[in-house]
Design a protein around this motif. Sequence first.
Motif, mmCIF file in Angstrom:
data_model
loop_
_atom_site.group_PDB
_atom_site.id
_atom_site.type_symbol
_atom_site.label_atom_id
_atom_site.label_comp_id
_atom_site.label_asym_id
_atom_site.label_seq_id
_atom_site.Cartn_x
_atom_site.Cartn_y
_atom_site.Cartn_z
ATOM 1 N N THR A 125 0.831 -1.205 0.000
ATOM 2 C CA THR A 125 0.000 0.000 0.000
ATOM 3 C C THR A 125 0.863 1.252 0.000
ATOM 4 O O THR A 125 2.032 1.219 0.409
ATOM 5 N N ALA A 126 0.276 2.347 -0.420
ATOM 6 C CA ALA A 126 0.984 3.628 -0.382
ATOM 7 C C ALA A 126 1.379 3.968 1.053
ATOM 8 O O ALA A 126 2.484 4.463 1.291
ATOM 9 N N ALA A 127 0.506 3.694 2.006
ATOM 10 C CA ALA A 127 0.819 3.990 3.411
ATOM 11 C C ALA A 127 2.027 3.198 3.888
ATOM 12 O O ALA A 127 2.891 3.731 4.594
ATOM 13 N N GLN A 128 2.122 1.926 3.514
ATOM 14 C CA GLN A 128 3.289 1.113 3.889
ATOM 15 C C GLN A 128 4.553 1.696 3.273
ATOM 16 O O GLN A 128 5.600 1.777 3.922
ATOM 17 N N PHE A 129 4.465 2.112 2.005
ATOM 18 C CA PHE A 129 5.646 2.685 1.355
ATOM 19 C C PHE A 129 6.022 4.028 1.957
ATOM 20 O O PHE A 129 7.212 4.348 2.079
ATOM 21 N N GLU A 130 5.054 4.819 2.366
ATOM 22 C CA GLU A 130 5.365 6.082 3.053
ATOM 23 C C GLU A 130 6.169 5.809 4.318
ATOM 24 O O GLU A 130 7.143 6.501 4.614
ATOM 25 N N THR A 131 5.772 4.778 5.054
ATOM 26 C CA THR A 131 6.492 4.389 6.271
ATOM 27 C C THR A 131 7.917 3.953 5.944
ATOM 28 O O THR A 131 8.874 4.385 6.590
ATOM 29 N N HIS A 132 8.065 3.104 4.927
ATOM 30 C CA HIS A 132 9.402 2.638 4.541
ATOM 31 C C HIS A 132 10.274 3.805 4.080
ATOM 32 O O HIS A 132 11.456 3.897 4.435
ATOM 33 N N LEU A 133 9.708 4.692 3.254
ATOM 34 C CA LEU A 133 10.476 5.815 2.711
ATOM 35 C C LEU A 133 10.913 6.787 3.803
ATOM 36 O O LEU A 133 11.944 7.450 3.668
ATOM 37 N N ALA A 134 10.152 6.871 4.891
ATOM 38 C CA ALA A 134 10.495 7.765 6.004
ATOM 39 C C ALA A 134 11.535 7.158 6.948
ATOM 40 O O ALA A 134 12.111 7.856 7.776
ATOM 41 N N ASN A 135 11.795 5.870 6.809
ATOM 42 C CA ASN A 135 12.715 5.157 7.695
ATOM 43 C C ASN A 135 14.158 5.383 7.221
ATOM 44 O O ASN A 135 14.505 5.009 6.094
ATOM 45 N N PRO A 136 15.026 5.954 8.060
ATOM 46 C CA PRO A 136 16.409 6.195 7.629
ATOM 47 C C PRO A 136 17.215 4.915 7.374
ATOM 48 O O PRO A 136 18.284 4.968 6.772
ATOM 49 N N GLN A 137 16.701 3.773 7.800
ATOM 50 C CA GLN A 137 17.380 2.499 7.546
ATOM 51 C C GLN A 137 17.063 1.953 6.146
ATOM 52 O O GLN A 137 17.616 0.931 5.742
ATOM 53 N N GLU A 138 16.149 2.609 5.453
ATOM 54 C CA GLU A 138 15.720 2.163 4.124
ATOM 55 C C GLU A 138 16.234 3.137 3.064
ATOM 56 O O GLU A 138 16.254 4.354 3.287
ATOM 57 N N HIS A 139 16.613 2.593 1.905
ATOM 58 C CA HIS A 139 17.066 3.421 0.783
ATOM 59 C C HIS A 139 16.434 2.858 -0.482
ATOM 60 O O HIS A 139 16.619 1.674 -0.789
ATOM 61 N N PHE A 140 15.695 3.686 -1.182
ATOM 62 C CA PHE A 140 15.041 3.292 -2.425
ATOM 63 C C PHE A 140 15.651 4.067 -3.588
ATOM 64 O O PHE A 140 15.807 5.287 -3.507
ATOM 65 N N ILE A 141 15.941 3.366 -4.661
ATOM 66 C CA ILE A 141 16.354 3.993 -5.911
ATOM 67 C C ILE A 141 15.316 3.585 -6.950
ATOM 68 O O ILE A 141 14.965 2.397 -7.052
ATOM 69 N N VAL A 142 14.806 4.562 -7.692
ATOM 70 C CA VAL A 142 13.800 4.276 -8.712
ATOM 71 C C VAL A 142 14.373 4.519 -10.096
ATOM 72 O O VAL A 142 15.272 5.330 -10.288
ATOM 73 N N SER A 143 13.827 3.798 -11.036
ATOM 74 C CA SER A 143 14.072 4.019 -12.454
ATOM 75 C C SER A 143 12.849 4.763 -12.971
ATOM 76 O O SER A 143 11.717 4.288 -12.827
ATOM 77 N N GLN A 144 13.091 5.907 -13.552
ATOM 78 C CA GLN A 144 11.976 6.709 -14.036
ATOM 79 C C GLN A 144 12.174 7.005 -15.514
ATOM 80 O O GLN A 144 13.196 7.555 -15.910
ATOM 81 N N ASN A 145 11.198 6.639 -16.313
ATOM 82 C CA ASN A 145 11.230 6.999 -17.724
ATOM 83 C C ASN A 145 10.437 8.299 -17.900
ATOM 84 O O ASN A 145 10.062 8.929 -16.908
ATOM 85 N N ARG A 146 10.147 8.698 -19.103
ATOM 86 C CA ARG A 146 9.492 9.992 -19.312
ATOM 87 C C ARG A 146 8.059 10.037 -18.787
ATOM 88 O O ARG A 146 7.509 11.113 -18.567
ATOM 89 N N VAL A 147 7.455 8.867 -18.512
ATOM 90 C CA VAL A 147 6.073 8.807 -18.029
ATOM 91 C C VAL A 147 5.995 8.588 -16.526
ATOM 92 O O VAL A 147 5.154 9.172 -15.848
ATOM 93 N N GLY A 148 6.836 7.729 -15.993
ATOM 94 C CA GLY A 148 6.775 7.424 -14.570
ATOM 95 C C GLY A 148 7.779 6.350 -14.180
ATOM 96 O O GLY A 148 8.672 6.000 -14.945
ATOM 97 N N ILE A 149 7.592 5.823 -12.992
ATOM 98 C CA ILE A 149 8.497 4.814 -12.438
ATOM 99 C C ILE A 149 8.214 3.465 -13.092
ATOM 100 O O ILE A 149 7.070 3.025 -13.153
#
Length: 176
Positions: free
Chosen positions: A50-74
Amino acid sequence: MTDQPDLTLRVADVADASSLAALSMEVWVGTYLREGVSGFFADYALAELTAAQFETHLANPQEHFIVSQNRVGIDGYIRISRGSPGPVPGCSDVEITTLYVQPRHHGRGIGTALLRAALAHCAEERVARVWLASNAENTPAKAFYLSQGFERIGETQFVIDDQSYLNDVFARRCLS
């Protein structure tokens, strides 16, 4: 690196939470629910991805996310988690928790680019070794990790409620 000239790799932020959730749902359901969608798996996916779960993960300093983004989105992402002790000897406490690329973008080098970026991040953070687990039946993923210098070092179980699923554990050095 990739055959997509408009591909950008960047660190994810909280605004990416819903995109990460949707991409995760697409990849997880498509990869693991090959024979139909039961309530058991639907309940798991709808609670965890869920978006809420990802918000929690993204706010956690122990987690690091790298995304691939093309011209439209991830179209892909990799998640690195610190403080995640491995299930077998030979693991560090840094795990590549997730590497997902939308299936229609497979074969374009996105997964390789994300993995390289994650390994570079780990090296910058002075992480000597990183580990990951992959479903034992996910032959393409296992072949990919082996081709990227990971070695299989054991087995673990992925558990949902009272059911468990065999996973292979892989590890690789980040520092030379």
